[in-house]
Scaffold this motif. Structure first.
Motif, PDB file in Angstrom:
ATOM      1  N   THR A  63       0.859  -1.183   0.000  1.00  0.00           N
ATOM      2  CA  THR A  63       0.000   0.000   0.000  1.00  0.00           C
ATOM      3  C   THR A  63       0.891   1.226   0.000  1.00  0.00           C
ATOM      4  O   THR A  63       1.732   1.393   0.874  1.00  0.00           O
ATOM      5  CB  THR A  63      -0.923   0.006   1.226  1.00  0.00           C
ATOM      6  N   GLY A  64       0.726   2.103  -0.979  1.00  0.00           N
ATOM      7  CA  GLY A  64       1.668   3.191  -1.184  1.00  0.00           C
ATOM      8  C   GLY A  64       1.250   4.499  -0.555  1.00  0.00           C
ATOM      9  O   GLY A  64       0.052   4.826  -0.472  1.00  0.00           O
ATOM     10  N   TRP A  65       2.251   5.258  -0.109  1.00  0.00           N
ATOM     11  CA  TRP A  65       2.032   6.606   0.416  1.00  0.00           C
ATOM     12  C   TRP A  65       2.243   7.592  -0.725  1.00  0.00           C
ATOM     13  O   TRP A  65       3.236   7.500  -1.455  1.00  0.00           O
ATOM     14  CB  TRP A  65       3.017   6.889   1.538  1.00  0.00           C
ATOM     15  N   VAL A  66       1.305   8.507  -0.884  1.00  0.00           N
ATOM     16  CA  VAL A  66       1.410   9.497  -1.954  1.00  0.00           C
ATOM     17  C   VAL A  66       1.161  10.893  -1.403  1.00  0.00           C
ATOM     18  O   VAL A  66       0.468  11.076  -0.395  1.00  0.00           O
ATOM     19  CB  VAL A  66       0.430   9.203  -3.112  1.00  0.00           C
ATOM     20  N   ALA A  67       1.744  11.865  -2.082  1.00  0.00           N
ATOM     21  CA  ALA A  67       1.562  13.273  -1.722  1.00  0.00           C
ATOM     22  C   ALA A  67       1.372  14.073  -2.993  1.00  0.00           C
ATOM     23  O   ALA A  67       2.012  13.820  -4.014  1.00  0.00           O
ATOM     24  CB  ALA A  67       2.774  13.788  -0.959  1.00  0.00           C
ATOM     25  N   ASP A  68       0.454  15.039  -2.923  1.00  0.00           N
ATOM     26  CA  ASP A  68       0.259  15.975  -4.030  1.00  0.00           C
ATOM     27  C   ASP A  68      -0.411  17.218  -3.468  1.00  0.00           C
ATOM     28  O   ASP A  68      -0.489  17.399  -2.250  1.00  0.00           O
ATOM     29  CB  ASP A  68      -0.556  15.333  -5.161  1.00  0.00           C
ATOM     30  N   THR A  69      -0.877  18.088  -4.339  1.00  0.00           N
ATOM     31  CA  THR A  69      -1.467  19.342  -3.873  1.00  0.00           C
ATOM     32  C   THR A  69      -2.753  19.135  -3.084  1.00  0.00           C
ATOM     33  O   THR A  69      -3.211  20.046  -2.399  1.00  0.00           O
ATOM     34  CB  THR A  69      -1.745  20.273  -5.068  1.00  0.00           C
ATOM     35  N   ARG A  70      -3.327  17.925  -3.159  1.00  0.00           N
ATOM     36  CA  ARG A  70      -4.547  17.633  -2.390  1.00  0.00           C
ATOM     37  C   ARG A  70      -4.243  17.136  -0.991  1.00  0.00           C
ATOM     38  O   ARG A  70      -5.136  17.053  -0.161  1.00  0.00           O
ATOM     39  CB  ARG A  70      -5.391  16.590  -3.122  1.00  0.00           C
ATOM     40  N   GLY A  71      -2.992  16.772  -0.704  1.00  0.00           N
ATOM     41  CA  GLY A  71      -2.647  16.324   0.632  1.00  0.00           C
ATOM     42  C   GLY A  71      -1.855  15.030   0.635  1.00  0.00           C
ATOM     43  O   GLY A  71      -1.309  14.604  -0.389  1.00  0.00           O
ATOM     44  N   TYR A  72      -1.805  14.397   1.814  1.00  0.00           N
ATOM     45  CA  TYR A  72      -1.046  13.172   2.026  1.00  0.00           C
ATOM     46  C   TYR A  72      -2.023  12.035   2.304  1.00  0.00           C
ATOM     47  O   TYR A  72      -2.985  12.206   3.064  1.00  0.00           O
ATOM     48  CB  TYR A  72      -0.112  13.331   3.225  1.00  0.00           C
ATOM     49  N   ARG A  73      -1.744  10.867   1.726  1.00  0.00           N
ATOM     50  CA  ARG A  73      -2.668   9.749   1.922  1.00  0.00           C
ATOM     51  C   ARG A  73      -2.018   8.456   1.434  1.00  0.00           C
ATOM     52  O   ARG A  73      -0.965   8.477   0.792  1.00  0.00           O
ATOM     53  CB  ARG A  73      -3.965   9.987   1.135  1.00  0.00           C
ATOM     54  N   TYR A  74      -2.680   7.356   1.720  1.00  0.00           N
ATOM     55  CA  TYR A  74      -2.259   6.058   1.207  1.00  0.00           C
ATOM     56  C   TYR A  74      -3.185   5.631   0.076  1.00  0.00           C
ATOM     57  O   TYR A  74      -4.376   5.925   0.087  1.00  0.00           O
ATOM     58  CB  TYR A  74      -2.279   5.004   2.311  1.00  0.00           C
ATOM     59  N   SER A  75      -2.602   4.919  -0.879  1.00  0.00           N
ATOM     60  CA  SER A  75      -3.371   4.427  -2.011  1.00  0.00           C
ATOM     61  C   SER A  75      -2.771   3.116  -2.492  1.00  0.00           C
ATOM     62  O   SER A  75      -1.544   2.992  -2.571  1.00  0.00           O
ATOM     63  CB  SER A  75      -3.364   5.449  -3.152  1.00  0.00           C
ATOM     64  N   PRO A  76      -3.599   2.133  -2.836  1.00  0.00           N
ATOM     65  CA  PRO A  76      -3.068   0.895  -3.416  1.00  0.00           C
ATOM     66  C   PRO A  76      -2.593   1.076  -4.850  1.00  0.00           C
ATOM     67  O   PRO A  76      -1.943   0.184  -5.404  1.00  0.00           O
ATOM     68  CB  PRO A  76      -4.264  -0.059  -3.346  1.00  0.00           C
ATOM     69  N   VAL A  77      -2.904   2.235  -5.456  1.00  0.00           N
ATOM     70  CA  VAL A  77      -2.645   2.469  -6.877  1.00  0.00           C
ATOM     71  C   VAL A  77      -1.567   3.531  -7.057  1.00  0.00           C
ATOM     72  O   VAL A  77      -1.586   4.579  -6.411  1.00  0.00           O
ATOM     73  CB  VAL A  77      -3.940   2.898  -7.597  1.00  0.00           C
ATOM     74  N   ASP A  78      -0.618   3.271  -7.948  1.00  0.00           N
ATOM     75  CA  ASP A  78       0.393   4.250  -8.326  1.00  0.00           C
ATOM     76  C   ASP A  78      -0.268   5.293  -9.230  1.00  0.00           C
ATOM     77  O   ASP A  78      -0.752   4.962 -10.316  1.00  0.00           O
ATOM     78  CB  ASP A  78       1.519   3.534  -9.074  1.00  0.00           C
ATOM     79  N   PRO A  79      -0.299   6.557  -8.821  1.00  0.00           N
ATOM     80  CA  PRO A  79      -0.985   7.562  -9.645  1.00  0.00           C
ATOM     81  C   PRO A  79      -0.317   7.804 -10.994  1.00  0.00           C
ATOM     82  O   PRO A  79      -0.965   8.299 -11.922  1.00  0.00           O
ATOM     83  CB  PRO A  79      -0.944   8.824  -8.773  1.00  0.00           C
ATOM     84  N   LEU A  80       0.944   7.448 -11.145  1.00  0.00           N
ATOM     85  CA  LEU A  80       1.614   7.641 -12.436  1.00  0.00           C
ATOM     86  C   LEU A  80       1.176   6.621 -13.474  1.00  0.00           C
ATOM     87  O   LEU A  80       1.033   6.940 -14.657  1.00  0.00           O
ATOM     88  CB  LEU A  80       3.134   7.558 -12.263  1.00  0.00           C
ATOM     89  N   SER A  81       0.965   5.386 -13.039  1.00  0.00           N
ATOM     90  CA  SER A  81       0.650   4.313 -13.978  1.00  0.00           C
ATOM     91  C   SER A  81      -0.813   3.899 -13.954  1.00  0.00           C
ATOM     92  O   SER A  81      -1.305   3.303 -14.912  1.00  0.00           O
ATOM     93  CB  SER A  81       1.514   3.086 -13.677  1.00  0.00           C
ATOM     94  N   GLY A  82      -1.497   4.184 -12.847  1.00  0.00           N
ATOM     95  CA  GLY A  82      -2.867   3.708 -12.684  1.00  0.00           C
ATOM     96  C   GLY A  82      -2.943   2.235 -12.314  1.00  0.00           C
ATOM     97  O   GLY A  82      -4.041   1.673 -12.230  1.00  0.00           O
ATOM     98  N   ARG A  83      -1.787   1.614 -12.069  1.00  0.00           N
ATOM     99  CA  ARG A  83      -1.749   0.209 -11.669  1.00  0.00           C
ATOM    100  C   ARG A  83      -1.396   0.089 -10.197  1.00  0.00           C
ATOM    101  O   ARG A  83      -0.865   1.026  -9.587  1.00  0.00           O
ATOM    102  CB  ARG A  83      -0.720  -0.560 -12.504  1.00  0.00           C
ATOM    103  N   ASP A  84      -1.674  -1.079  -9.637  1.00  0.00           N
ATOM    104  CA  ASP A  84      -1.302  -1.310  -8.249  1.00  0.00           C
ATOM    105  C   ASP A  84       0.204  -1.169  -8.065  1.00  0.00           C
ATOM    106  O   ASP A  84       0.992  -1.504  -8.970  1.00  0.00           O
ATOM    107  CB  ASP A  84      -1.715  -2.715  -7.804  1.00  0.00           C
ATOM    108  N   TRP A  85       0.621  -0.681  -6.907  1.00  0.00           N
ATOM    109  CA  TRP A  85       2.033  -0.680  -6.564  1.00  0.00           C
ATOM    110  C   TRP A  85       2.550  -2.124  -6.544  1.00  0.00           C
ATOM    111  O   TRP A  85       1.782  -3.050  -6.305  1.00  0.00           O
ATOM    112  CB  TRP A  85       2.248  -0.059  -5.191  1.00  0.00           C
ATOM    113  N   PRO A  86       3.835  -2.345  -6.789  1.00  0.00           N
ATOM    114  CA  PRO A  86       4.374  -3.705  -6.675  1.00  0.00           C
ATOM    115  C   PRO A  86       4.145  -4.290  -5.284  1.00  0.00           C
ATOM    116  O   PRO A  86       4.061  -3.554  -4.293  1.00  0.00           O
ATOM    117  CB  PRO A  86       5.870  -3.503  -6.950  1.00  0.00           C
ATOM    118  N   ASP A  87       4.047  -5.595  -5.219  1.00  0.00           N
ATOM    119  CA  ASP A  87       3.888  -6.281  -3.933  1.00  0.00           C
ATOM    120  C   ASP A  87       5.137  -6.099  -3.071  1.00  0.00           C
ATOM    121  O   ASP A  87       6.247  -5.884  -3.578  1.00  0.00           O
ATOM    122  CB  ASP A  87       3.643  -7.771  -4.143  1.00  0.00           C
ATOM    123  N   LEU A  88       4.941  -6.230  -1.775  1.00  0.00           N
ATOM    124  CA  LEU A  88       6.078  -6.226  -0.860  1.00  0.00           C
ATOM    125  C   LEU A  88       6.923  -7.478  -1.099  1.00  0.00           C
ATOM    126  O   LEU A  88       6.419  -8.595  -0.974  1.00  0.00           O
ATOM    127  CB  LEU A  88       5.603  -6.211   0.589  1.00  0.00           C
TER     128      LEU A  88
END
Length: 207
Positions: A63-88
């Motif tokens: 589960t990935g941590w992301v930051a942008d102008t909307r704030g800080y949050r966790y997301s299962p999806v990489d916003p650059l690719s639209g795909r799930d982050w790689p597994d641990l």
């Protein structure tokens, strides 16, 4: 109970352990796993709500941590690719579990934020407070160039201690120290077998 520094100088803080060289035996496998993750989800400099850009490059596993102008949050999806982050990777999970256990915590991470510090990069004082389970500790692994870690209290104005971290060192904090402010001073240029940078693996229990 105050957790001991098992492999170096003492750091008398309840809920904190500094494990000197704990990850060194796994460094080749850890770096290979980082490379594999970055091949799918490349490192990037995320934006912050104020519009600035972080000096540290980041990617994630689990589960990935992301930051942008909307704030800080966790997301299962990489916003650059639209795909799930790689597994641990298993080597990540095994190391985080073992380090937490030595420090007196039971821990099964579901996310890892991977930071890449180039010389000149830094991380300001902040709290890890976007997770849903504060009963779980944070496990932080240092690889590559040495850095100066700052560890404060539960208020930004509390005194800050400086801790030198080297390749393979692991810091675990939880319990009463779970929401402590922490950061990294500006990384100095240098040479290391893995390259002229520093990786930091920060394991969290997000959900």
């Amino acid at each position: 109970m105050t957790q001991p520094d098992l492999f170096g100088e003492s750091f008398a803080r309840d809920g904190v352990a500094i494990l000197r060289g704990f990850a060194r035996a796994d460094d080749v496998a850890l770096v290979a796993a980082i490379d594999a993750i970055a091949a799918v989800a490349p490192f990037r400099h995320m934006s912050v709500p104020g519009g600035g850009r972080m000096s540290v490059a980041m990617t994630n596993a689990g589960t990935g941590w992301v930051a942008d102008t909307r704030g800080y949050r966790y997301s299962p999806v990489d916003p650059l690719s639209g795909r799930d982050w790689p597994d641990l990777p298993p080597v990540f999970v095994d190391l985080a579990e073992r380090a937490a256990r030595v420090a007196g915590f039971e821990f099964l991470p579901d996310g890892c934020l991977i930071n890449r510090y180039e010389p000149g990069a830094k991380m300001g004082l902040h709290q890890d407070i976007n997770e849903g389970d504060y009963s779980a500790p944070i496990v932080s692994v240092s690889l590559g160039l040495p850095a100066t870690f700052q560890f404060g209290g539960l208020k930004r104005s509390d005194p800050v201690e400086k801790i030198g971290l080297h390749h393979g060192d692991v810091v675990v904090w939880g319990g009463p120290a779970r929401k402590a402010f922490h950061g990294v001073l500006t990384l100095k240029a240098g040479h290391h077998a893995i390259g002229g940078h520093r990786y930091n693996l920060t394991f969290r229990k997000v959900l």
